[in-house]
Structures are given as C-alpha cells and as structure tokens.
Design a protein around this motif. Structure first.
Motif, PDB file in Angstrom:
ATOM      1  N   HIS A  32      77.817  62.750  45.496  1.00 40.16           N
ATOM      2  CA  HIS A  32      76.958  63.518  46.387  1.00 40.16           C
ATOM      3  C   HIS A  32      75.482  63.424  46.066  1.00 40.16           C
ATOM      4  O   HIS A  32      75.088  62.866  45.053  1.00 40.16           O
ATOM      5  CB  HIS A  32      77.401  64.967  46.439  1.00 40.16           C
ATOM      6  N   CYS A  33      74.672  63.974  46.984  1.00 39.06           N
ATOM      7  CA  CYS A  33      73.219  63.743  47.005  1.00 39.06           C
ATOM      8  C   CYS A  33      72.571  63.881  45.638  1.00 39.06           C
ATOM      9  O   CYS A  33      72.742  64.873  44.965  1.00 39.06           O
ATOM     10  CB  CYS A  33      72.556  64.707  47.978  1.00 39.06           C
ATOM     11  N   CYS A  85      74.235  62.002  53.477  1.00 42.22           N
ATOM     12  CA  CYS A  85      73.454  62.253  52.282  1.00 42.22           C
ATOM     13  C   CYS A  85      72.606  60.999  52.082  1.00 42.22           C
ATOM     14  O   CYS A  85      73.061  60.025  51.472  1.00 42.22           O
ATOM     15  CB  CYS A  85      74.384  62.493  51.104  1.00 42.22           C
TER      16      CYS A  85
END
Length: 314
Positions: A32-33, A85
């Motif tokens: 994730h980001c 993202c």
C-alpha cells in the motif's frame, strides 16, 4: 547529455507507441501507499494547436487550470472498486532488477517516431535493422519495436516494465552506459495515429466524423472492461493521444479499421478490488472519457450517444 534531455522531455509525454496483446500472467498483490505523488501534467494538452471543437465556444468553457485538472485526474480514480494508490505499483523500488544490461550499442541508430508532438521522444529502429534480446535469443525487426527512455532516479520506473509484461508486449529493458541514470524500455510498436490528428477524419462530413468518434469510444470502453474482467487491472489514461486509430477511406465512405491503446506507465494502470457491474463501469468510463477527451475533441451535447459503451451487457 542527449540521454538526459530525452529523460527530461519524457516527463511531459502523453503517449508511446506500443501494442496490446491477448493474455496476462497471474498478478501479484501490490503493497500500500508509500508516499506522495504528483499527478501527470495533463493540463498542457488544453493548449494543443490540434484541438478540434465540433461545438462553437465549448472548448473555452472547459479550460480549467492545470491544478484543477490534475486533482480531478486522481479524484476520478477514487472508486470503491479500485485500489488506486498512485505511488504504489508492482515493480516499485525494483529498478535494479530490470535495468541492468547495457543496450547502448543496440540502439545507436534509433530514429524518432515523430518530429513533433508527444511521440518525438519515443524512438524506433531502422526498418532494415534487427534487435536481439540476449536473455531469450529472440530477434525483432527494427521498425517493429519502440524505445522509451525513463529516469531511473524514480523508484517506480520499473512499474511500466511489469505492466508491459502482464499485457505481453514487453520486449526488453536496459541501461545507457554513458548515462547510468537513464533506463530504456523496449516494447512492441503499434501503428496508428490519434483520431484528432488524422486528416481524413478532420475533413469527413460531420455525420461520418461523429460516427467514427462514437465507434472509437465504444471500442475503447469494451476493451478496458474486458481487461478488468480478465486481468483485474484498469487502464485509466485513455487520452486522445493514447488511443491510436487506423481509418480506411475518406469522406462519406470513411470507416474505422483498428483501435489500439498505448502508454501503460504509472499511474495509468490501476489495480481493481473487484469487477464493477457494466452499468457502474459505463458511468465511470463516460465521465472520465469526457474529462480526458474534451480538451482536444469537443462533441456537441445533442450529438452524444445514449450509451458510451453500447456493447456492454445491460
């Protein structure tokens, strides 16, 4: 110096000439980001001299500031069925895994695909030349490939390589020995031109011009939804410059021959959480198409079709 100049110019490019293939391997999950990201500088296309308005005055009404358009570019991807993202993509921080071999000598005789527009920074090789991939031993005709220069100081440079591999039109990747900060992606080249740059379409009667436009829109919609279903990936950067078209004939006999989608660099390819219904996807696609296309090709409100994606199940 030449290579550095190419990389700097690459940041403002809208398209590269590649082709689409039919299958994709299993896709791995993406972390994730990690950090911030600046959306593409798409605002410059608003001042494209090739803008075509089929509705008087409507182009000026859509000249939002670049800041507004950049924000909207990303906001449109905040859909519940998307895992958007921007700075996270498979291949992030893996440049060293993909850009290792020095391919400088293989691309010495490169020629630009175009002397103007976005493609002036994408190259190919002479028709009578060959490009051999050392890892596989496979050889390609020079004018069947496209060369894209990338900045290896960007941790997501390899993300485009991964996307190209998934869509089966990646050929090779390497570095330029004279400039260690420059990477080169070698991919399959796809023929065609952006619709609004094709003279036969520009000069066609309004009825035929609109028919071709709507057919291109419908074809792109169907392609992208099919990729979502089979690949769990959304191609989101379908600007006029990223859709390559071939037409046959002219005037009233003009017809659409082929439509290809190009430029799969980050953040244009987005992972999906699930597959949206055809109705949900069409609503998303229609809004994003208008946003991406109207600065260059403006269609009168009364000439818009009932459905942007008539081939999708209802």
């Amino acid at each position: 110096m030449l290579f550095r100049t190419i990389v700097l110019l690459q940041f403002i490019m809208d398209a590269c000439t590649v082709c689409i293939a039919a299958s994709i391997p299993q896709r791995m999950a993406t972390p994730h980001c990690r950090g911030s990201y600046q959306t593409p500088e798409i605002g410059r296309s608003l001042r494209d001299r090739d803008s075509i308005s089929l509705e008087a005055g409507s182009l000026e009404r859509r000249l939002d500031s670049q800041e507004i358009r950049n924000r909207k570019w990303a906001e449109q991807l905040n859909e519940p069925w998307l895992d958007f993202c921007p700075d996270d993509c498979e291949g992030y921080s893996q440049n060293n895994n993909y850009f290792r071999e020095d391919i400088s000598k293989k691309i010495v005789n490169r020629v630009p695909l175009s002397k103007t527009g976005a493609s002036r920074n994408i190259f190919t090789l002479p028709r009578d030349s060959k490009y051999k991939v050392n890892s596989s031993g496979k050889t390609y005709k020079g004018d069947d490939i496209a060369l894209k220069f990338v900045d290896l100081s960007k941790p997501n440079a390899a993300c485009e390589v991964v996307s190209l591999q998934y869509f089966k039109y990646f050929i090779d990747a390497g570095i330029v020995k004279e400039d260690p900060g420059t990477g080169v992606i070698v991919m399959k080249k796809q023929p065609g031109k952006p619709l609004h740059k094709i003279k036969a379409w520009q000069e066609a009667p309004l009825k035929q011009k609109l028919a071709i436009y709507h057919k291109v829109q419908s074809t792109v919609c169907s392609k992208i939804y099919d990729w979502i279903q089979r690949r769990e990936l959304l191609y989101s950067d379908f600007t006029p410059l990223n859709i390559l078209v071939i037409l046959d004939g002219k005037g009233e006999s003009i017809r659409l021959k082929s439509v290809k989608v190009v430029d799969f660099g980050p953040p244009g390819v987005v992972e999906t959480k699930d597959t949206p219904t055809p109705q949900v996807f069409e609503q998303f696609f229609s809004a994003r198409w208008d946003f991406l296309w109207e600065p260059l090709v403006v269609i009168p409100e009364n000439e818009r079709p009932r459905s942007a994606c008539p081939a999708l199940p209802k």
